[in-house]
Design a protein around this motif. Structure first.
Motif, PDB file in Angstrom:
ATOM      1  N   UNK A 214       6.136   6.533  -4.031  1.00  0.00           N
ATOM      2  CA  UNK A 214       5.256   7.668  -4.333  1.00  0.00           C
ATOM      3  C   UNK A 214       5.330   8.628  -3.152  1.00  0.00           C
ATOM      4  N   UNK A 215       6.030   9.729  -3.373  1.00  0.00           N
ATOM      5  CA  UNK A 215       6.269  10.679  -2.287  1.00  0.00           C
ATOM      6  C   UNK A 215       6.183  12.108  -2.819  1.00  0.00           C
ATOM      7  N   UNK A 216       6.102  13.072  -1.904  1.00  0.00           N
ATOM      8  CA  UNK A 216       5.982  14.478  -2.329  1.00  0.00           C
ATOM      9  C   UNK A 216       7.180  14.908  -3.161  1.00  0.00           C
ATOM     10  N   UNK A 217       6.965  15.822  -4.078  1.00  0.00           N
ATOM     11  CA  UNK A 217       5.646  16.335  -4.500  1.00  0.00           C
ATOM     12  C   UNK A 217       4.933  15.275  -5.343  1.00  0.00           C
ATOM     13  N   UNK A 218       3.657  15.068  -5.090  1.00  0.00           N
ATOM     14  CA  UNK A 218       2.879  14.030  -5.762  1.00  0.00           C
ATOM     15  C   UNK A 218       2.518  14.484  -7.173  1.00  0.00           C
ATOM     16  N   UNK A 219       3.233  13.977  -8.140  1.00  0.00           N
ATOM     17  CA  UNK A 219       3.062  14.390  -9.531  1.00  0.00           C
ATOM     18  C   UNK A 219       1.839  13.744 -10.164  1.00  0.00           C
ATOM     19  N   UNK A 220       1.025  14.540 -10.832  1.00  0.00           N
ATOM     20  CA  UNK A 220      -0.149  14.024 -11.532  1.00  0.00           C
ATOM     21  C   UNK A 220       0.238  13.173 -12.735  1.00  0.00           C
ATOM     22  N   UNK A 221       1.457  13.366 -13.238  1.00  0.00           N
ATOM     23  CA  UNK A 221       1.897  12.616 -14.408  1.00  0.00           C
ATOM     24  C   UNK A 221       2.779  11.414 -14.047  1.00  0.00           C
ATOM     25  N   UNK A 222       2.735  10.985 -12.796  1.00  0.00           N
ATOM     26  CA  UNK A 222       3.473   9.805 -12.349  1.00  0.00           C
ATOM     27  C   UNK A 222       3.044   8.600 -13.188  1.00  0.00           C
ATOM     28  N   UNK A 223       3.990   7.896 -13.798  1.00  0.00           N
ATOM     29  CA  UNK A 223       3.722   6.761 -14.675  1.00  0.00           C
ATOM     30  C   UNK A 223       4.130   5.421 -14.053  1.00  0.00           C
ATOM     31  N   UNK A 224       4.452   5.424 -12.788  1.00  0.00           N
ATOM     32  CA  UNK A 224       5.014   4.222 -12.170  1.00  0.00           C
ATOM     33  C   UNK A 224       4.088   3.017 -12.248  1.00  0.00           C
ATOM     34  N   UNK A 225       2.782   3.208 -12.061  1.00  0.00           N
ATOM     35  CA  UNK A 225       1.866   2.068 -12.141  1.00  0.00           C
ATOM     36  C   UNK A 225       1.754   1.555 -13.576  1.00  0.00           C
ATOM     37  N   UNK A 226       1.798   2.447 -14.552  1.00  0.00           N
ATOM     38  CA  UNK A 226       1.786   2.013 -15.959  1.00  0.00           C
ATOM     39  C   UNK A 226       3.032   1.200 -16.266  1.00  0.00           C
ATOM     40  N   UNK A 227       4.165   1.671 -15.801  1.00  0.00           N
ATOM     41  CA  UNK A 227       5.419   0.948 -16.021  1.00  0.00           C
ATOM     42  C   UNK A 227       5.405  -0.402 -15.306  1.00  0.00           C
TER      43      UNK A 227
ATOM     44  N   UNK B 290      -1.853   7.588   6.083  1.00  0.00           N
ATOM     45  CA  UNK B 290      -2.429   8.757   6.750  1.00  0.00           C
ATOM     46  C   UNK B 290      -3.026   9.704   5.716  1.00  0.00           C
ATOM     47  N   UNK B 291      -2.207  10.189   4.785  1.00  0.00           N
ATOM     48  CA  UNK B 291      -2.730  11.127   3.782  1.00  0.00           C
ATOM     49  C   UNK B 291      -3.544  10.418   2.689  1.00  0.00           C
ATOM     50  N   UNK B 292      -3.231   9.182   2.390  1.00  0.00           N
ATOM     51  CA  UNK B 292      -4.002   8.326   1.476  1.00  0.00           C
ATOM     52  C   UNK B 292      -4.232   8.945   0.097  1.00  0.00           C
ATOM     53  N   UNK B 293      -3.204   9.540  -0.482  1.00  0.00           N
ATOM     54  CA  UNK B 293      -3.299  10.103  -1.825  1.00  0.00           C
ATOM     55  C   UNK B 293      -3.045   8.979  -2.821  1.00  0.00           C
ATOM     56  N   UNK B 294      -4.046   8.626  -3.630  1.00  0.00           N
ATOM     57  CA  UNK B 294      -3.848   7.521  -4.565  1.00  0.00           C
ATOM     58  C   UNK B 294      -2.873   7.890  -5.677  1.00  0.00           C
ATOM     59  N   UNK B 295      -2.088   6.934  -6.074  1.00  0.00           N
ATOM     60  CA  UNK B 295      -1.137   7.138  -7.169  1.00  0.00           C
ATOM     61  C   UNK B 295      -1.916   7.283  -8.469  1.00  0.00           C
TER      62      UNK B 295
ATOM     63  N   UNK C  59       0.821  -1.215   0.000  1.00  0.00           N
ATOM     64  CA  UNK C  59       0.000   0.000   0.000  1.00  0.00           C
ATOM     65  C   UNK C  59       0.851   1.261   0.000  1.00  0.00           C
ATOM     66  N   UNK C  60       1.517   1.522   1.135  1.00  0.00           N
ATOM     67  CA  UNK C  60       2.207   2.805   1.336  1.00  0.00           C
ATOM     68  C   UNK C  60       3.415   2.957   0.409  1.00  0.00           C
ATOM     69  N   UNK C  61       3.417   4.071  -0.325  1.00  0.00           N
ATOM     70  CA  UNK C  61       4.509   4.359  -1.236  1.00  0.00           C
ATOM     71  C   UNK C  61       4.407   3.630  -2.558  1.00  0.00           C
ATOM     72  N   UNK C  62       3.470   2.692  -2.650  1.00  0.00           N
ATOM     73  CA  UNK C  62       3.301   1.889  -3.862  1.00  0.00           C
ATOM     74  C   UNK C  62       1.992   2.239  -4.555  1.00  0.00           C
ATOM     75  N   UNK C  63       0.867   1.948  -3.909  1.00  0.00           N
ATOM     76  CA  UNK C  63      -0.442   2.275  -4.488  1.00  0.00           C
ATOM     77  C   UNK C  63      -0.901   3.673  -4.094  1.00  0.00           C
ATOM     78  N   UNK C  64      -0.413   4.153  -2.958  1.00  0.00           N
ATOM     79  CA  UNK C  64      -0.811   5.470  -2.472  1.00  0.00           C
ATOM     80  C   UNK C  64       0.329   6.081  -1.685  1.00  0.00           C
ATOM     81  N   UNK C  65       0.152   7.334  -1.318  1.00  0.00           N
ATOM     82  CA  UNK C  65       1.207   8.065  -0.604  1.00  0.00           C
ATOM     83  C   UNK C  65       1.573   7.356   0.689  1.00  0.00           C
TER      84      UNK C  65
END
Length: 150
Positions: free
Chosen positions: A114-127, A18-23, A9-15
């Motif tokens: 997945x850490x700050x700043x949380x980029x909207x164009x993060x492609x890590x899950x696609x990769x 606690x903050x729970x920002x989805x990737x 979960x943490x750092x992989x699928x979401x921030x």
């Protein structure tokens, strides 16, 4: 039979829990991964917090409805042994190399944290999905090779 993909979960699928920002791309990643693999969550997050995260992601429509029903397993210590998931055909998607048991590196699919700043164009899950596609293809009988040779 589909292989098993264990998801951190943490750092992989979401921030973090606690903050729970989805990737970015989480919903589609989960849908496509579910077509290729059986899914399970493998996290150090407490059972209560993991369940709350699952429900929140579904409620916010950033994860499919079935995500809240995924089995969650937790490591006994700081390492995530493959044996805990109960299947030999398993992979682990995780951002932390330190949780991999020495000698079990072949089951690890590495993803950048997945850490700050949380980029909207993060492609890590696609990769990561492309890596998962390759690995599942290699498990097919006509394509079997030792993953350590890659």
């Amino acid at each position: 039979m589909k292989p098993l993909l264990c998801l951190d979960l943490e750092g992989t699928l979401l921030s973090n829990a606690v903050s729970q920002i989805p990737r970015p791309g989480l919903y589609l990643f989960l849908e496509h991964s579910a077509e290729l693999c059986d899914l399970m969550i493998y996290t150090s997050v407490s059972e209560e917090r993991a369940s709350a995260v699952q429900k929140l992601l579904v409620a916010e429509h950033t994860a499919p409805m079935w995500f809240s029903d995924l089995e969650v397993i937790r490591p006994a210590g700081t390492l995530k042994p493959k044996s805990a998931c109960g299947r030999e055909d398993a992979f682990l998607l995780d951002d932390q190399e330190g949780v991999i048991v020495p000698g079990e590196e072949e089951w690890w699919i590495q993803i950048p944290e997945y850490r700050p700043p949380y980029a909207d164009d993060d492609r890590a899950l696609k990769d990561a999905l492309e890596d998962i596609k390759i690995r599942t293809r290699l498990l097919e009988p006509s394509f079997r090779v030792d993953l350590r040779d890659l």
